[in-house]
Every structure is written in structure tokens, then in C-alpha cells.
Design an enzyme around this catalytic site. Sequence first.
Site, short mmCIF file in Angstrom:
data_model
loop_
_atom_site.label_atom_id
_atom_site.label_comp_id
_atom_site.label_asym_id
_atom_site.label_seq_id
_atom_site.Cartn_x
_atom_site.Cartn_y
_atom_site.Cartn_z
N VAL A 132 -15.34 119.08 30.87
CA VAL A 132 -16.46 118.15 31.03
C VAL A 132 -17.77 118.90 30.83
O VAL A 132 -18.01 119.92 31.47
CB VAL A 132 -16.49 117.53 32.45
CG1 VAL A 132 -17.61 116.50 32.55
CG2 VAL A 132 -15.15 116.91 32.81
N GLY A 134 -18.89 120.74 28.40
CA GLY A 134 -18.90 121.98 27.63
C GLY A 134 -19.31 123.18 28.46
O GLY A 134 -18.65 123.52 29.44
N LYS A 205 -13.48 112.08 31.23
CA LYS A 205 -14.36 113.05 31.90
C LYS A 205 -14.81 112.53 33.26
O LYS A 205 -14.86 113.26 34.24
CB LYS A 205 -15.54 113.38 31.00
CG LYS A 205 -15.11 114.21 29.77
CD LYS A 205 -16.22 114.30 28.73
CE LYS A 205 -15.81 115.22 27.58
NZ LYS A 205 -16.76 115.15 26.45
#
Lengths: 420, 420
Positions: A132, A134, A205
Site C-alpha cells: 500500500v 509504495g 489496499k
Amino acid sequence: MKEVVLGLLGLGNIGGGVWDLIREFGGEVSKRTGVKLVVKKALVLDKKIHRGKEVPDEVLTTEKNDILEDPEIDIVCEFLGGEQPAASMMLRALENGKSVVTANKMALSLHFDELREMAKKTGAGLYYEASVGGAIPIINAIQTPLIANHIEQMMGIVNGTTNYILTRMAAEGAEYEIVLKDAQRLGLAEPNPTADVEGYDAAYKLSILGSLAFHSRVLVENVYREGITKVNSEDIAFGREMGYVLKLLAIGKDNGDSIEARVHPAFLPADHPLARVDGSLNAVYLYGHSFKDMMLEGRGAGDAPTASAIVGDIVQAAQNAVHPMPVMRKDPLPVADDWYSKYFIRMKAKDAPGVLAEVAGLLAKEEISVSAMTQKDAGPDGKATLIIITHMAPEKAVQRVVKALNPEICKVENVIRVEG
Amino acid sequence: MKEVVLGLLGLGNIGGGVWDLIREFGGEVSKRTGVKLVVKKALVLDKKIHRGKEVPDEVLTTEKNDILEDPEIDIVCEFLGGEQPAASMMLRALENGKSVVTANKMALSLHFDELREMAKKTGAGLYYEASVGGAIPIINAIQTPLIANHIEQMMGIVNGTTNYILTRMAAEGAEYEIVLKDAQRLGLAEPNPTADVEGYDAAYKLSILGSLAFHSRVLVENVYREGITKVNSEDIAFGREMGYVLKLLAIGKDNGDSIEARVHPAFLPADHPLARVDGSLNAVYLYGHSFKDMMLEGRGAGDAPTASAIVGDIVQAAQNAVHPMPVMRKDPLPVADDWYSKYFIRMKAKDAPGVLAEVAGLLAKEEISVSAMTQKDAGPDGKATLIIITHMAPEKAVQRVVKALNPEICKVENVIRVEG
């Protein structure tokens, strides 16, 4: 110096990014942490594709058990993507006592309980910072420095593709289909864009973030999900006139006896911190009872930012004696199918007496009060555009009003929630 | 359940906030982490002040050794503030093998090496998330999830008082002295505001953040420091006309062979992420070679946000088998006394031929090129306001130009760096 032996499942964009980061920066990481990272094996589909590149031939394997069953391998990094075989491989690695690091929101979201239970059973670690946001250390933040908080709500821009499309639609007044095609051409949207534009990616996410923040399992199938395919430039332009910016938001709220978990386009006031998070950036806004308001913003995708999060996880998996393990309520809070929001309702109304009275009457019947209203002169079709922004109102009541309106007289073109 | 025994040095605003958070939310923290937090002793100056409040009498002590020398106490939390006796007490606690959690940027910045060395020697942990950015998990982020990065630069709004003053000056067009007085009246600035408004507080924080991010000791005495006392509403208004917002920034850069560490007012483009961080909010913008750009934003002060960070640290100190310990270069990089920036130069010029030629000539001699220029008509004093914004130029060259200008002809009213 503690040597940690890694097996990589996959050596595509993300796996290759991790390989590069370890090769170029692994020495510095060792100096800083006392952990030496050694990649022993990388699972690939076809060795020939990788031959002659930087990865030595003896590292490449097409046999998953060279990683999953090798007792020398301490940590398995999963970069296959998709639900299977990724989930089974992670489960097997954990079963064999290997810590797992993954960026795979889909496999993680769908198999979160199994994977956590196996990790708990064998004492292995399960790390997923890159799944989630990056490079943004949002999962670490919720689980560690912000642990002493009742997190009441979160709002995230967690999908870069849709944020890029919406940003360009707003900047250029361009329509969805045109910007999507251009994003595909530039490699910023997939040839099959469904997972992004229909909000599936954001829903996975949110399922992960919500479970961690609220300590109550949020299943992806309970996340309300609406993508950006129905958004058009007219909505964005009218919203801007009224001081709003359109974003695809992943919203989680802990209402005490229920949880809200919803992914949908939403207008934010232009001065909201999330409103200026543009292009492919990601950001998560949080409110906790103790830290109050907070926002973490950064690169949500890309080889290097993803590798940053993964190598950060690898170091933690190697260093931590006790791996972080989120505690979940035994009886998860129900995910609400109704919630309060403000609503932007755009209608095409017949330019005739009584139309406004009908709309106002239906709203009044549902006890929905109006915060702002704009009417635009009728066009050549003899229809006026009518935009109403409501005060806080229950979702279901608004849907009832929309359903009750006679489309011959007043056609609802779009309903967009207003948050923030 | 692991029981962890705490001693609090100080029970004022921050100490009281920590006491409250543990009392109200400690049970939930235990459920989530398996760590039970027990406050055994709290050092106060005068027991009478605290008697009858929530803290039981047997917890209060006026004798520091009841905490520092009690073998039952695992973690010492320091909330005294100031350099001494806080630093000596922390050192003693570490010497006795107790982990230390502190929010004290001054004692930490001035005694960072000693404290780290003692912690290393005895294996105790040293945690200080609350010392910079309050609740924002910036120190955790740099040390753990972002460890696999060469952090090239950081820019922070790390002092809430000055950010509040500058925000109000901009919103109201009010002068510094007036807003300061109002902030003091509201309890948002200290009766003696020097530490905040002259940038000392931000310099301590930059010394800590810079040391961690660049892995090279940045001593506070090497931080260039300039406060906000010379800023006036005219600069803010002219800057705004040209698309800039004024902030007090703490800037750190790793130039490879030297480090920049400077605290000063700076103009940021209005669309920079930091430009809209208003009021008492704090934020740190970072650029790392792998994560790229990132910003963390939140509450930099206040009892509850500070307590959030401190209890987060306590849990980590209790859980971690190996405490994070930043590795510093043996030969620290020198802190540069010159650097590149853009410059906003506001002058009062005699309304006569040749003045502009003189200014332009001096700039040309130093090879400084001009990016924008504005001249405002002469007022009743017969002097015109001349504003020049330069392209990137060395600080020292700009200072030479300022020095060389004849104040009879062209008086420099203010020089403000333009960053971002």
C-alpha cells in the site's frame, strides 16, 4: 555482520528493482544496519530472458522449491503479483519458518488471515510495506510509532493510475476515455485498466490498511467500490467552480460499532491536504485520537520506490526478534452499507415550473438539507443543468431521492460524494 | 504479557500527557503489542502541586535516584527539557542499562554522541521520535523503512510557533510584532520567544534530523541560523504577488563532499507541498535516491501528539531486541558555509537614472543572473521599491553584492532565499 540469505520469487520490474537496489546500495545498508543481504536464488519463468544480464546464472531458477524448501534461505520476497500461486508460495515459505516480504496487495488482502496465522504459528515475519502506498511508510507508521492511537478515520489516494487520469482530466478539461488512452500509451495505465479504474486495486489496499488501523478485519468483498469510469469533465469543472477537487478516495472510518470502508470518486475542498496530491503521487490522511491529523505522501509505485519499501522490510525482518503482528478483534466490526456524506448531485432538468419544487420536496421528505445550489441556463435541448450540494445525509436516503426523481422531468446525470 | 516498568522524569504538560495516554489507552496498547506499561515513579519538583490529581501519591518522588538507580525500572522517559540536568540524567539511566525515551531536542542535539555511545556500550535503547516533528514518525521513517536510501535533501517546517506567526502574517497582512504578541496571549508563543523566533529550536531539530539522514554528525553550532524577526508583511505581500509563500525552513542537503544545514526564512513556490502547511502544523519533505520525493505532515507539538510519539517509542524500546542505533561516518562531512539558492532582494532605490544600471552591473560582476524583476513607483519619500529574484547563485556572491550597493542610492531592505 549478520548475513541474511534471500530468495526472490519473480525478477520482473519490482524484483529487478530490488536486485538493483541491493547490488548498488547493499554495502551501505550493511554498514548502517549490520545486516548483509545475499540473494541466493531468484525464481524466473525462463532463464534465457535473464541470461547475460546482471544477475548471475547460478542465481536464476525455474523451480520454486529451490527457494521455498532451501533451509539456507531466511527471507522470501514475493514479486509474482496476483492471487495464485503467490499466496500458496508465501504460505509455504512461512510454514517453513521463512519470513516473507511482499508487495502483493491482492494475495495479501485475500489471504490475510491464513498468512498471519501461519506466521504466528512458526514465528516467521510477514512484511508488506510496499503493498500500500509504495515507498510511503504507512504500514510501519500504523503498526509501530502510531500504535498508541485509536485511529478514527483515514482517507487515501492509493492508486496512482486513477490519480494521474483525474489530474489530467482536471488540468486539460479532457474526457476520461481520451486521457485513459494516453495514459496507456505512456505506460501509466495497463492495457486492461479494470483493476485500477474500477477501484479494485484501491479496495484491496483499503482492506489491508483498514484491518491494520481499526484492528478489525475488513474483507475486500465488504468494501464499497465505485471506479472513475463514470466521471466526466463536466463534473470536474462544475466541482471546481464550487471549490472542489475530484479524487478517487479510499475511505475508512471507525464509528465505534461499525466500520466504513469505501472506494469511490469524491470531491474534496480545494484546501484539503489531499486535494493537491496530483499525478501519480499517493497519500494517506489519518486522524488518530492522540496524534490528531497526519498525512503521509509519496511515490505509490515505480521500481525504485517499491524497492525502497521492500529492502526496508527485509532489514526489519532480519533485525526484529519479535515480528510485528497486528492484533485483530475476535468479532470483527460489521462494515456499514450506509454512511453519512455530503452529496454533489448533477441533474438535467426540464425548463418548466415545478421542477425545482419536486426536487426540493423529495429532499425534504428524506430530511436532506441543501448546502449549495446552482442552476445553469437551458441549452438548445431545453434542459437546464441543476447542481445541488447537500449537507451531511445518509447515503441510502440520497439514493432513494435519486431513484424517486422522474427522469422525464429531472434526470440525474451523476452523484458524487463530497468528503473532507 | 511482558510488563515494562517506567520512570518519568517530569510530570508537566508532556509528562502529564504521557501519563494520561497510558492510563486511558494502556490497556489497548497491551492488547495490541503484548507489552504492559506500568509507571512506577514520576520525578516532580514539588509533590504538593500534584497531590489529589490522578497520579497516586506513591508514584510521585522528588528524588531522581528513585528512578535512575532503581533496578526495577526498565525505561526512563525524560520530560525535563533544557540541556541540564536532563542530559546527565539520561546518560546515567543509559549507563544503568535503562532505555531512554526523550522529546528533548536540545539535550539530545548537544549530547548526541555521548548518549549514543553510552547506549551502545550498555545495550540500552535511545529513542527520540518526539524530539522532531512531534507525532510525525519522521525519525522512525529515516531509521527503519527508508534505510535503503541515500537521502539527498530534506526541507522541514519543524517549528510550529514560527509557522503560526508567518501564516497569520500572510493571512492578515499583519506585522511580526503584533502577531507575536497575540500568539503569546494565546499561549502559542513563549513569554520569551527567542528559542522559536530566532530559529534555535529548528536548528537543534535539523542537527538531529541531518545527522540521521546523512549519517554524518551535524553539530548545532555548524547550522546556519536566521530567525523570522526581520520578516515583514511587505516581503510576504510582494512574494505572494510573485507566486511565493514564506516559511521558516530547516534545510539539509548532502552534496557528496559537504553538507548544507541551514535554518532561515525562505520563499517557496505556492504549489510546493510545504507551501500550504499552515498554522502550527509541521512537515518534512525528503528526497531519497530510491523512494524519490516524500512528505510527512502532522502535529509538531501539543500534549497528545507528543505523547503519541513517546508511547510509540516506549513500545519499541520494550519490544526491540536490537535497538536502532544510527551509524555515523567516522570523518563527518564538513558543513558548508556557502551554498546555492535563488534570492529575493528587496531594495529602496533613489528614483534617478543609473540606479538600475548599478545594481545590474554588480550582479553581472558576480555572474548572478536575474530571473524576475519588479519596480514599484516611488512613494512620497521619492524612493522606488525594486525587487529582484535571481537564478541559482552562491550565497556569498549575493552577500558581496548586497554589501557593495551604496545605501544612499539603493538600500537593501531584505534578502530572502527562494527554495523548492
